[in-house]
Scaffold this active site. Structure first.
Site, PDB file in Angstrom:
ATOM      1  N   ASP A  50       0.840  -1.207   0.000  1.00  0.00           N
ATOM      2  CA  ASP A  50       0.000   0.000   0.000  1.00  0.00           C
ATOM      3  C   ASP A  50       0.871   1.251   0.000  1.00  0.00           C
ATOM      4  O   ASP A  50       2.051   1.203   0.363  1.00  0.00           O
ATOM      5  CB  ASP A  50      -0.963  -0.006   1.198  1.00  0.00           C
ATOM      6  CG  ASP A  50      -0.260  -0.023   2.544  1.00  0.00           C
ATOM      7  OD1 ASP A  50       0.768  -0.723   2.676  1.00  0.00           O
ATOM      8  OD2 ASP A  50      -0.707   0.684   3.467  1.00  0.00           O
ATOM      9  N   GLU A  60      -0.038  -1.294   5.623  1.00  0.00           N
ATOM     10  CA  GLU A  60       0.971  -0.853   6.589  1.00  0.00           C
ATOM     11  C   GLU A  60       0.753   0.600   6.962  1.00  0.00           C
ATOM     12  O   GLU A  60       0.939   0.991   8.105  1.00  0.00           O
ATOM     13  CB  GLU A  60       2.378  -1.048   6.007  1.00  0.00           C
ATOM     14  CG  GLU A  60       3.502  -0.904   7.039  1.00  0.00           C
ATOM     15  CD  GLU A  60       3.987   0.527   7.223  1.00  0.00           C
ATOM     16  OE1 GLU A  60       4.676   0.778   8.218  1.00  0.00           O
ATOM     17  OE2 GLU A  60       3.678   1.402   6.387  1.00  0.00           O
TER      18      GLU A  60
HETATM   19 ZN   LIG Z   1       6.632   2.047   4.318  1.00  0.00          ZN
END
Ligand SMILES: [Zn+2]
Length: 435
Positions: A80, A144
């Site tokens: 992401d 994340e």
């Molecule tokens: Zn990162």
């Protein structure tokens, strides 16, 4: 993707394709990125599995199984990225354009470049018939940047057998820096804990035209905020700072004051790096009290950002804060406590980093650091006791440039650095898993 002829071409093409998959989080939608990586790795003969809490947000785990019960090594990354405002960019943030030896796009540095390098390292080893002693695992996670429970935290809890590992290489550092005329590659071995808290000051409400009948919580908060602002935290010497100063200067520091003095003597950059690693920080950042001009507030809330050294607990932090504030009509509430884990410095993974650094940059050495930010390494250290380092070498792009581009406009990565990354990852796998 057609198999290109060199790892350099392969990592370039794979990163370009990854950037073109928009995985802006929120909402993430990482599944097409996981599928792209799966197709690429399966074409090299690597077994892959998607793990998804919801279909749109898949994590990919790929594995070259070990021949025995040697140690396992995991290449960790996340697919992401954070939002990109195209109007601020000089290129399409989802174009993956190759311009003057650099690949442009959101995620080039954080961290699709490393995703691509890890995949290419794994695929090239698989094609060569590499038979590791223990499992060599590749794990590209979702989520994340927000951490809403679809990525690494969830994988470690829901599918521990898929991702358990002895050693792990993740994002976090890897920059080549020159300190006192010598070259070092920063390698992060630990992280500070983010432990913000709320200070709620109590009073009694009343009409603002008659202040004497009320007890104004906003006014009572003022000296407490001042006390937090004036606080000078006690300095400590953590092992990462001792080792960093010893690596750079050749001798171990004796006290926190000694650290700063010696760091300043070597380079301002070194002093900047160690300053936040000598103590916890306490920074009041948000305040709220009455919602009406003519109502004296019965409560005032102050939100305080606070970062703890690894090893310090939120309970110890609360005790220190109570000491700063003294007795009073207030309560403290922890808002979250995130990260703050560390790995040992002297390990076979450190030796692998070290021997690679010496082979590509004679005279240079890795230098251990503790980073202020949070990474997914935390979940693996916590769940499995994994030795996790943040290391992706970067020597073409200066550390100041990279720091300015991450999460910002015109993010890009030099192909030379990607190539260097593939070389490091292959070397680390071979030296850790060849026995
Ligand atoms: Zn990162």
């Amino acid at each position: 993707m057609a198999v290109a002829t060199t790892p350099r071409q392969e990592v370039t093409e794979l990163l370009q394709e990854l950037i073109r998959v928009d995985t802006t989080n929120p909402p993430g939608n990482e599944t097409p990125a996981a599928e792209l990586l799966r197709d690429y790795l399966e074409s090299a003969g690597v077994a892959c599995e998607l793990y998804a809490k919801i279909p749109e947000r898949a994590n990919l785990v790929a594995r070259i199984p070990g021949r025995g019960d040697g140690p396992s090594l995991l290449f960790l990354s996340h697919t992401d990225v954070v939002l990109a405002d195209a109007s601020e960019w000089n290129a399409d943030p989802f174009g993956g354009e190759l311009r003057d030896g650099e690949i442009w796009g959101r995620g080039a540095l954080d961290m699709k470049g490393q995703v691509a390098a890890e995949a290419v390292a794994l695929a090239s080893l698989a094609r060569e018939g590499f038979e590791p002693a223990g499992d060599l695992i590749f794990c590209a996670t979702a989520d994340e940047e927000v951490g809403a429970g679809f990525g690494a935290a969830w994988l470690c809890e829901a599918h521990p057998d898929a991702v358990r590992c002895d050693y792990l290489i993740n994002e976090g550092s890897g920059d080549r820096v020159e300190l006192g005329g010598k070259a070092f590659y920063l390698c992060s071995v630990s992280e500070k804990m983010s432990a913000p808290f709320r200070l709620r000051v109590h009073g009694r409400s009343g009409h603002a035209s008659m202040p004497s009948i009320a007890d104004n919580a906003l006014v009572k908060a003022a000296p407490l905020i001042e006390a937090l602002g004036a606080y000078e935290p006690e300095r400590q010497l953590i092992p990462e700072v001792e080792a960093l100063i010893e690596t750079v200067t050749g001798t171990r520091p004796t006290s926190p004051a000694d650290v700063l003095e010696r760091a300043r003597a070597v380079a301002p950059l070194l002093a900047e790096m160690v300053q936040p690693l000598l103590s916890m920080t306490v920074s009041p950042t948000m305040a709220s009290a009455s919602q009406k001009r003519n109502v004296i507030p019965a409560a005032c809330d102050i939100v305080v950002d606070s970062r703890l050294l690894p090893g310090t607990t939120p309970e110890e932090q609360q005790e220190i804060v109570r000491g700063i504030l003294g007795n009073g009509d207030y309560e403290l509430t922890s808002l979250e406590s995130h990260g703050g884990t560390r790995s040992e410095i002297r390990t076979p993974l450190w030796d692998a980093v070290s021997s690679w650094v010496e082979s590509v940059d004679p005279g240079a050495k890795p230098a251990p650091v503790c980073v202020a930010g949070f990474t997914d390494s935390h979940w693996f250290r916590q769940a499995f006791g994994t030795v996790a380092y943040g290391f992706f070498p970067s020597r073409v792009m200066p550390i100041e440039t990279a720091a300015r581009l991450i999460h910002s406009a015109n993010e890009r990565v030099p192909v030379d650095d990607l190539d260097l990354g593939v070389s490091f990852l292959r070397s680390a796998a071979k030296s850790l898993l060849s026995e």
